[in-house]
Design a protein around this motif. Structure first.
Motif, PDB file in Angstrom:
ATOM      1  N   ASP A 234       0.829  -1.204   0.000  1.00 37.84           N
ATOM      2  CA  ASP A 234       0.000   0.000   0.000  1.00 37.84           C
ATOM      3  C   ASP A 234       0.866   1.258   0.000  1.00 37.84           C
ATOM      4  O   ASP A 234       0.475   2.281  -0.556  1.00 37.84           O
ATOM      5  N   LEU A 235       2.005   1.172   0.640  1.00 39.30           N
ATOM      6  CA  LEU A 235       2.917   2.314   0.698  1.00 39.30           C
ATOM      7  C   LEU A 235       4.326   1.811   0.916  1.00 39.30           C
ATOM      8  O   LEU A 235       4.541   0.693   1.394  1.00 39.30           O
ATOM      9  N   GLY A 236       5.292   2.651   0.553  1.00 38.35           N
ATOM     10  CA  GLY A 236       6.677   2.282   0.773  1.00 38.35           C
ATOM     11  C   GLY A 236       7.558   3.510   0.854  1.00 38.35           C
ATOM     12  O   GLY A 236       7.258   4.556   0.260  1.00 38.35           O
ATOM     13  N   LEU A 237       8.624   3.386   1.619  1.00 37.86           N
ATOM     14  CA  LEU A 237       9.672   4.412   1.622  1.00 37.86           C
ATOM     15  C   LEU A 237      10.481   4.159   0.367  1.00 37.86           C
ATOM     16  O   LEU A 237      11.471   3.446   0.370  1.00 37.86           O
ATOM     17  N   ALA A 238      10.012   4.744  -0.726  1.00 37.05           N
ATOM     18  CA  ALA A 238      10.362   4.288  -2.062  1.00 37.05           C
ATOM     19  C   ALA A 238      11.478   5.102  -2.689  1.00 37.05           C
ATOM     20  O   ALA A 238      11.566   6.320  -2.485  1.00 37.05           O
ATOM     21  N   PRO A 239      12.311   4.454  -3.495  1.00 40.50           N
ATOM     22  CA  PRO A 239      13.290   5.190  -4.292  1.00 40.50           C
ATOM     23  C   PRO A 239      12.577   6.207  -5.177  1.00 40.50           C
ATOM     24  O   PRO A 239      11.520   5.932  -5.751  1.00 40.50           O
ATOM     25  N   VAL A 240      13.156   7.385  -5.286  1.00 43.00           N
ATOM     26  CA  VAL A 240      12.479   8.473  -5.978  1.00 43.00           C
ATOM     27  C   VAL A 240      12.221   8.125  -7.442  1.00 43.00           C
ATOM     28  O   VAL A 240      11.252   8.622  -8.046  1.00 43.00           O
ATOM     29  N   ALA A 241      13.036   7.264  -8.039  1.00 38.06           N
ATOM     30  CA  ALA A 241      12.837   6.904  -9.444  1.00 38.06           C
ATOM     31  C   ALA A 241      11.454   6.305  -9.684  1.00 38.06           C
ATOM     32  O   ALA A 241      10.831   6.551 -10.713  1.00 38.06           O
ATOM     33  N   GLU A 242      10.960   5.511  -8.727  1.00 45.71           N
ATOM     34  CA  GLU A 242       9.649   4.890  -8.910  1.00 45.71           C
ATOM     35  C   GLU A 242       8.546   5.935  -8.955  1.00 45.71           C
ATOM     36  O   GLU A 242       7.623   5.848  -9.770  1.00 45.71           O
ATOM     37  N   VAL A 243       8.626   6.943  -8.112  1.00 44.27           N
ATOM     38  CA  VAL A 243       7.607   7.998  -8.084  1.00 44.27           C
ATOM     39  C   VAL A 243       7.652   8.828  -9.360  1.00 44.27           C
ATOM     40  O   VAL A 243       6.619   9.280  -9.862  1.00 44.27           O
ATOM     41  N   LEU A 244       8.851   9.020  -9.897  1.00 47.71           N
ATOM     42  CA  LEU A 244       8.993   9.826 -11.101  1.00 47.71           C
ATOM     43  C   LEU A 244       8.660   9.038 -12.369  1.00 47.71           C
ATOM     44  O   LEU A 244       8.348   9.628 -13.402  1.00 47.71           O
ATOM     45  N   ARG A 245       8.711   7.722 -12.287  1.00 41.33           N
ATOM     46  CA  ARG A 245       8.415   6.889 -13.459  1.00 41.33           C
ATOM     47  C   ARG A 245       6.927   6.593 -13.605  1.00 41.33           C
ATOM     48  O   ARG A 245       6.431   6.452 -14.718  1.00 41.33           O
ATOM     49  N   HIS A 246       6.209   6.466 -12.491  1.00 43.95           N
ATOM     50  CA  HIS A 246       4.824   6.004 -12.550  1.00 43.95           C
ATOM     51  C   HIS A 246       3.900   6.963 -11.811  1.00 43.95           C
ATOM     52  O   HIS A 246       4.112   7.262 -10.637  1.00 43.95           O
ATOM     53  N   ASP A 247       2.871   7.384 -12.495  1.00 40.46           N
ATOM     54  CA  ASP A 247       1.914   8.347 -11.946  1.00 40.46           C
ATOM     55  C   ASP A 247       0.772   7.602 -11.252  1.00 40.46           C
ATOM     56  O   ASP A 247      -0.368   7.611 -11.703  1.00 40.46           O
ATOM     57  N   GLN A 248       1.101   6.934 -10.145  1.00 42.50           N
ATOM     58  CA  GLN A 248       0.065   6.193  -9.419  1.00 42.50           C
ATOM     59  C   GLN A 248       0.158   6.408  -7.907  1.00 42.50           C
ATOM     60  O   GLN A 248      -0.543   5.741  -7.154  1.00 42.50           O
ATOM     61  N   TYR A 249       0.997   7.351  -7.485  1.00 40.58           N
ATOM     62  CA  TYR A 249       1.260   7.516  -6.061  1.00 40.58           C
ATOM     63  C   TYR A 249       0.936   8.919  -5.568  1.00 40.58           C
ATOM     64  O   TYR A 249       1.067   9.901  -6.295  1.00 40.58           O
ATOM     65  N   ASP A 250       0.527   8.986  -4.303  1.00 39.02           N
ATOM     66  CA  ASP A 250       0.555  10.222  -3.534  1.00 39.02           C
ATOM     67  C   ASP A 250       1.829  10.189  -2.687  1.00 39.02           C
ATOM     68  O   ASP A 250       2.249   9.127  -2.219  1.00 39.02           O
ATOM     69  N   VAL A 251       2.433  11.351  -2.495  1.00 37.60           N
ATOM     70  CA  VAL A 251       3.665  11.463  -1.713  1.00 37.60           C
ATOM     71  C   VAL A 251       3.352  12.170  -0.404  1.00 37.60           C
ATOM     72  O   VAL A 251       2.759  13.255  -0.399  1.00 37.60           O
ATOM     73  N   ILE A 252       3.727  11.549   0.717  1.00 40.60           N
ATOM     74  CA  ILE A 252       3.480  12.143   2.027  1.00 40.60           C
ATOM     75  C   ILE A 252       4.355  13.378   2.202  1.00 40.60           C
ATOM     76  O   ILE A 252       5.572  13.331   2.026  1.00 40.60           O
ATOM     77  N   ASN A 253       3.726  14.484   2.532  1.00 34.17           N
ATOM     78  CA  ASN A 253       4.430  15.737   2.743  1.00 34.17           C
ATOM     79  C   ASN A 253       5.356  15.671   3.960  1.00 34.17           C
ATOM     80  O   ASN A 253       5.051  15.005   4.958  1.00 34.17           O
TER      81      ASN A 253
END
Length: 294
Positions: free
Chosen positions: A85-104
């Motif tokens: 459901d969530l992960g402390l994710a490498p930034v590349a994944e967030v920049l590659r796929h438009d399916q996530y919200d990022v916690i402020n």
């Protein structure tokens, strides 16, 4: 998805078990393949993943028993497949796929030298012809390519490191994470520090990881839990330092207090946007608007 019974009779889903095994994942750059979507797992409270590195431990303090640890590339693939459901994710994944919200407000960042992501090289930088990359870290590989091409005007051949090889076996090699920390503890020279190179070039922080949440899942309870973990982790930072195995306590203290930062504010978001722009210019990512949630 198959359930796996652990020694304490607790059941964890198969994606969590795969992550704990930390099998290497490749490829990178243009050779990347997009994983097929996996079926949704049976409902749980939250399925949480994280990278296993020293710099992540303060952000999962107090919730670590609920978190599956994955090599960065494996974590990215499992997130994409909705294995988490969530992960402390490498930034590349967030920049590659438009399916996530990022916690402020929470990230793993540096503003200057990072000491855990660097390019070891025997020849002068402008004489390097081949660079060995670690397939476990796509974000670091992307950052290196951006810097070499767009800052230094270099286009070496990129190859994948063979499992078990030392970075010193190559003309030049990317070293990241806990391997980099251990290497730095034993050697004075660590080559090109990518955090320093990025900030010197752009004047901006570099963001390595964020809490990426499958779109629509984030809520106040989840955000409060992650912010509380960050607060507790930073409050008990000396405990994290003393209980971690990488390098020496002095090196770990220096790394976590002088080189790594954990805020995600305006400057960090500007750094994220600049990195996304660089990736799009190299056709390594598709442009999309990042969504930040509280």
């Amino acid at each position: 998805m198959t359930a796996i019974t652990t020694s304490n009779s607790t059941k964890v889903n198969a994606s969590h078990a795969r992550c704990r095994l930390m099998r290497p994942v490749c490829p990178i750059f243009a050779q990347w393949t997009t994983p097929k979507k996996a079926a949704r797992l049976p409902p749980m409270k939250w399925r949480i993943g994280s990278v296993p590195h020293l710099n992540a431990r303060p952000l999962i303090y107090g919730i670590q028993q609920e978190v599956a640890l994955c090599a960065p590339a494996r974590l990215a693939d499992e997130l994409y497949r909705h294995g988490f459901d969530l992960g402390l994710a490498p930034v590349a994944e967030v920049l590659r796929h438009d399916q996530y919200d990022v916690i402020n407000g929470i990230a793993v960042t540096s503003h200057g030298a990072v000491r855990s992501v660097f390019l070891l090289h025997r020849a002068p930088l402008d004489k390097i012809s081949t660079v060995a990359l670690d397939p476990a870290s796509r974000s670091s590989s992307l950052l290196l390519r951006v810097l070499l091409e767009q800052r230094y005007g270099l286009k070496p051949e990129f190859v994948l490191r063979t499992r078990g090889d030392s970075p010193t076996d190559y003309e030049a090699a990317l070293v990241f994470g806990d391997e980099a920390i251990s290497y730095a503890a034993a050697h004075r020279q660590t080559g090109l520090d990518l955090g320093a190179a990025w900030t010197e070039w752009t004047g901006l922080p570099f963001v390595y990881a964020v809490w990426a949440v499958q779109r629509g899942i984030a809520n106040g309870e989840l955000s409060a839990m992650l912010h509380r973990a960050k607060t507790d982790g930073l409050t008990h930072l000396e405990e994290v330092i003393q209980n971690s195995p990488e390098g020496t306590p002095e090196l770990r203290r220096d790394y976590l207090t002088k080189h790594i930062r954990y805020d995600l504010g305006d400057a960090e978001k500007a750094g994220l946007k600049r990195f996304q722009q660089c990736l799009c210019e190299l056709k390594l990512a598709q442009p999309h608007e990042l969504r930040f949630v509280d």
